[in-house]
Design a protein around this motif. Structure first.
Motif, PDB file in Angstrom:
ATOM      1  N   LYS A  58       0.846  -1.192   0.000  1.00  6.48           N
ATOM      2  CA  LYS A  58       0.000   0.000   0.000  1.00  6.48           C
ATOM      3  C   LYS A  58       0.880   1.240   0.000  1.00  6.48           C
ATOM      4  N   GLY A  95     -14.573  -3.997   6.521  1.00  8.75           N
ATOM      5  CA  GLY A  95     -16.002  -3.908   6.833  1.00  8.75           C
ATOM      6  C   GLY A  95     -16.860  -4.548   5.754  1.00  8.75           C
ATOM      7  N   THR A 127     -22.610   3.176  -2.713  1.00  4.58           N
ATOM      8  CA  THR A 127     -23.227   1.984  -3.299  1.00  4.58           C
ATOM      9  C   THR A 127     -24.747   2.107  -3.319  1.00  4.58           C
TER      10      THR A 127
HETATM   11  C1  HEM Z   1     -20.174  -1.153   0.080  1.00  3.20           C
HETATM   12  C2  HEM Z   1     -19.311  -0.784   0.974  1.00  3.20           C
HETATM   13  C3  HEM Z   1     -17.822  -0.918   0.911  1.00  3.20           C
HETATM   14  C4  HEM Z   1     -16.967  -1.113  -0.155  1.00  3.20           C
HETATM   15  C5  HEM Z   1     -17.324  -1.263  -1.620  1.00  3.20           C
HETATM   16  C6  HEM Z   1     -15.625  -1.163   0.382  1.00  3.20           C
HETATM   17  C7  HEM Z   1     -14.483  -1.380  -0.376  1.00  3.20           C
HETATM   18  C8  HEM Z   1     -13.206  -1.470   0.127  1.00  3.20           C
HETATM   19  C9  HEM Z   1     -12.011  -1.751  -0.643  1.00  3.20           C
HETATM   20  C10 HEM Z   1     -11.966  -2.019  -2.149  1.00  3.20           C
HETATM   21  C11 HEM Z   1     -10.947  -1.743   0.209  1.00  3.20           C
HETATM   22  C12 HEM Z   1      -9.476  -1.967  -0.164  1.00  3.20           C
HETATM   23  C13 HEM Z   1      -8.801  -0.651  -0.418  1.00  3.20           C
HETATM   24  C14 HEM Z   1      -7.340  -0.781  -0.792  1.00  3.20           C
HETATM   25  O1  HEM Z   1      -6.766  -1.863  -0.753  1.00  3.20           O
HETATM   26  O2  HEM Z   1      -6.735   0.256  -1.121  1.00  3.20           O
HETATM   27  C15 HEM Z   1     -11.459  -1.448   1.517  1.00  3.20           C
HETATM   28  C16 HEM Z   1     -10.688  -1.357   2.653  1.00  3.20           C
HETATM   29  C17 HEM Z   1     -11.192  -1.099   3.891  1.00  3.20           C
HETATM   30  N1  HEM Z   1     -12.519  -0.885   4.227  1.00  3.20           N
HETATM   31 FE1  HEM Z   1     -14.107  -1.043   3.011  1.00  3.20          FE
HETATM   32  N2  HEM Z   1     -15.687  -0.977   1.731  1.00  3.20           N
HETATM   33  C18 HEM Z   1     -17.001  -0.845   2.100  1.00  3.20           C
HETATM   34  C19 HEM Z   1     -17.502  -0.688   3.383  1.00  3.20           C
HETATM   35  C20 HEM Z   1     -16.746  -0.617   4.511  1.00  3.20           C
HETATM   36  C21 HEM Z   1     -17.265  -0.503   5.861  1.00  3.20           C
HETATM   37  C22 HEM Z   1     -18.744  -0.471   6.217  1.00  3.20           C
HETATM   38  C23 HEM Z   1     -16.185  -0.402   6.685  1.00  3.20           C
HETATM   39  C24 HEM Z   1     -16.123  -0.263   8.178  1.00  3.20           C
HETATM   40  C25 HEM Z   1     -17.126  -0.192   8.955  1.00  3.20           C
HETATM   41  C26 HEM Z   1     -14.992  -0.488   5.857  1.00  3.20           C
HETATM   42  C27 HEM Z   1     -13.711  -0.442   6.338  1.00  3.20           C
HETATM   43  C28 HEM Z   1     -12.585  -0.675   5.577  1.00  3.20           C
HETATM   44  C29 HEM Z   1     -11.249  -0.732   6.141  1.00  3.20           C
HETATM   45  C30 HEM Z   1     -10.885  -0.554   7.607  1.00  3.20           C
HETATM   46  C31 HEM Z   1     -10.369  -0.995   5.085  1.00  3.20           C
HETATM   47  C32 HEM Z   1      -8.867  -1.171   5.162  1.00  3.20           C
HETATM   48  C33 HEM Z   1      -8.616  -2.654   5.280  1.00  3.20           C
HETATM   49  C34 HEM Z   1      -7.163  -2.983   5.627  1.00  3.20           C
HETATM   50  O3  HEM Z   1      -6.306  -2.916   4.735  1.00  3.20           O
HETATM   51  O4  HEM Z   1      -6.929  -3.292   6.794  1.00  3.20           O
HETATM   52  N3  HEM Z   1     -15.369  -0.609   4.546  1.00  3.20           N
HETATM   53  N4  HEM Z   1     -12.839  -1.293   1.452  1.00  3.20           N
END
Ligand code: HEM
Length: 397
Positions: free
Chosen positions: A55, A348, A229
């Motif tokens: 990253k 999430g 979304t």
């Molecule tokens: C439809 C809803 C969502 C989509 C499409 C989505 C999509 C994504 C994607 C594609 C990544 C990877 C990003 C990367 O590698 O640069 C990511 C990472 C993350 N998302 Fe989501 N997300 C959604 C909802 C949520 C929710 C509801 C939460 C928390 C309550 C969340 C928390 C996170 C976190 C903490 C990461 C970082 C993960 C890590 O590398 O540890 N996301 N999300």
């Protein structure tokens, strides 16, 4: 530098990915000076090797550091601080509680797209805060999230178009200011202050850890993508009265299974992935798909391209609300990665899926949508969302 110039450049990047998707030429794809990878197998290999493909968020890190933009042990320790909360919040037993939050907020909304958008942000923020047993002050938190979006948009722009020193300083200054204002808001609420202390306590081994930076970036990642979304599903329902009727019938029927609703949600995330691309930094010299990659080089993974790869999808450039691959569950998991996959997939994902499903249920029960045209207009900041002022008409049912 004008706001419209920033929007043009960032939206232009996403347009370029859509334009390139489905092209099967031997010519290396590029956006700006980054090589683009969009074959589902290659992208799968990249995201499953996070030590090699790392990253990197050089400019965005002006907002701070969190599990979103760190690597290795630092990331793993940060992940542990929040992950249990997201898994607990997404348990099937939470389904009704999530539905109730969306239903209540939408009931108070007027029948306009702007009103619905506000209600969705309020609901999603409530659910995010609730995962940590907190209650947000909705109006001021939404105002802070709006500022986070604007500063991230500027910082994102500066990773593509080099800023002048004063532009850079002003963006970094605003990033620091919004984090400081968030910190003040959290400190004013004793329960939030205690939760920030718990974060800090769990992060004793992490140099320079800021619980507020961790919290703010997590909140933005969760709420922005989830609301985007749902707004896209509304946009797509408005574009096709027949599809909307079928989804309404399915939801009104209260059956346990909702295959058409699930299908349109999946197709919406395939066609309009909230995170349309990812950037990774190559950690050591390697080669992939016959291309040599040098240490330190940045590469772009096109989620749009993966989702429209012609070897994995039939008629990939058509939005098909009853897409066979989803209805029959025959799609290759590597070709559908709205939440990514591998160790760095969305923390999430389960909660996001649960929220989108229940929010769509609540929205469809209360409103119908119509559109004068079917032109997709988007606006890309860190997430891809429908452009403001889109032509969706709203009526209460
Ligand atoms: C439809 C809803 C969502 C989509 C499409 C989505 C999509 C994504 C994607 C594609 C990544 C990877 C990003 C990367 O590698 O640069 C990511 C990472 C993350 N998302 Fe989501 N997300 C959604 C909802 C949520 C929710 C509801 C939460 C928390 C309550 C969340 C928390 C996170 C976190 C903490 C990461 C970082 C993960 C890590 O590398 O540890 N996301 N999300």
């Amino acid at each position: 530098m004008q706001q419209s110039q920033i929007e043009d450049v960032l939206n232009g990047l996403v347009y370029a990915l859509y334009a390139q998707s489905g092209e099967q030429s031997d010519v290396e794809k590029r956006v700006g000076n980054l090589q683009v990878f969009d074959h589902p197998e290659a992208v799968d290999r990249i995201v499953k090797a996070p030590a090699l493909f790392r990253k990197n968020f050089s400019m965005i890190s002006a907002l701070g550091y969190s599990r979103f933009n760190t690597n290795d042990e630092d990331w793993a320790a940060r992940r542990d601080i929040t992950q249990d909360a997201y898994l607990a919040a997404a348990k099937p037993a939470q389904q009704n509680a999530v539905l109730d939050v969306y239903t209540a907020r939408l009931s108070q909304s007027d029948a306009t797209l702007a009103g619905i958008q506000k209600a969705l942000f309020a609901a999603s923020l409530t659910i995010f805060y609730r995962a940590f047993n907190l209650v947000p002050d909705i109006a001021s938190t939404i105002a802070l999230i709006d500022r986070v979006r604007e500063v991230l948009r500027r910082l994102q722009y500066f990773s593509w178009v080099a800023p002048t020193t004063s532009e850079r300083d002003s963006a970094i200054g605003e990033a620091r200011q919004v984090v400081a204002d968030f910190a003040r808001q959290l400190a004013a609420d004793p329960r939030a202050a205690a939760e920030m202390a718990r974060f800090a306590d769990r992060a004793k081994d992490i140099d320079g850890f800021s619980p507020v930076e961790e919290f703010v970036m997590n909140a933005f990642a969760g709420v922005e993508t989830t609301v985007a979304t749902i707004l896209w599903v509304i946009d797509r329902l408005g574009a096709n009265a027949k599809v909307q009727q079928r989804v309404q019938d399915e939801i009104d029927g209260n059956a346990a299974e909702t295959p058409f609703t699930d299908c349109i949600v999946n197709e919406t995330m395939r066609y309009l992935p909230p995170i349309p691309f990812l950037v990774r930094e190559v950690g050591a010299e390697t080669s992939l798909e016959g291309r040599r990659l040098g240490r330190g080089q940045l590469i772009l993974l096109s989620v749009v391209g993966v989702h429209q790869h012609p070897a994995f999808w039939s008629d990939p450039r058509t939005f098909d609300a009853s897409r066979r691959e989803f209805i029959e569950d025959t799609y290759d998991r590597r070709a559908f990665i709205p939440f990514l996959t591998g160790p760095r997939m969305c923390g999430g994902a389960r909660l996001g899926r649960l929220e989108v499903k229940e929010a769509v249920r609540a929205v469809v029960r209360q409103f119908t949508f119509s559109r004068a045209d079917d032109v997709i207009r988007f606006d890309y900041a860190l997430a891809l969302r429908p452009a403001a002022g889109s032509s969706v008409g709203v009526a209460r049912r």
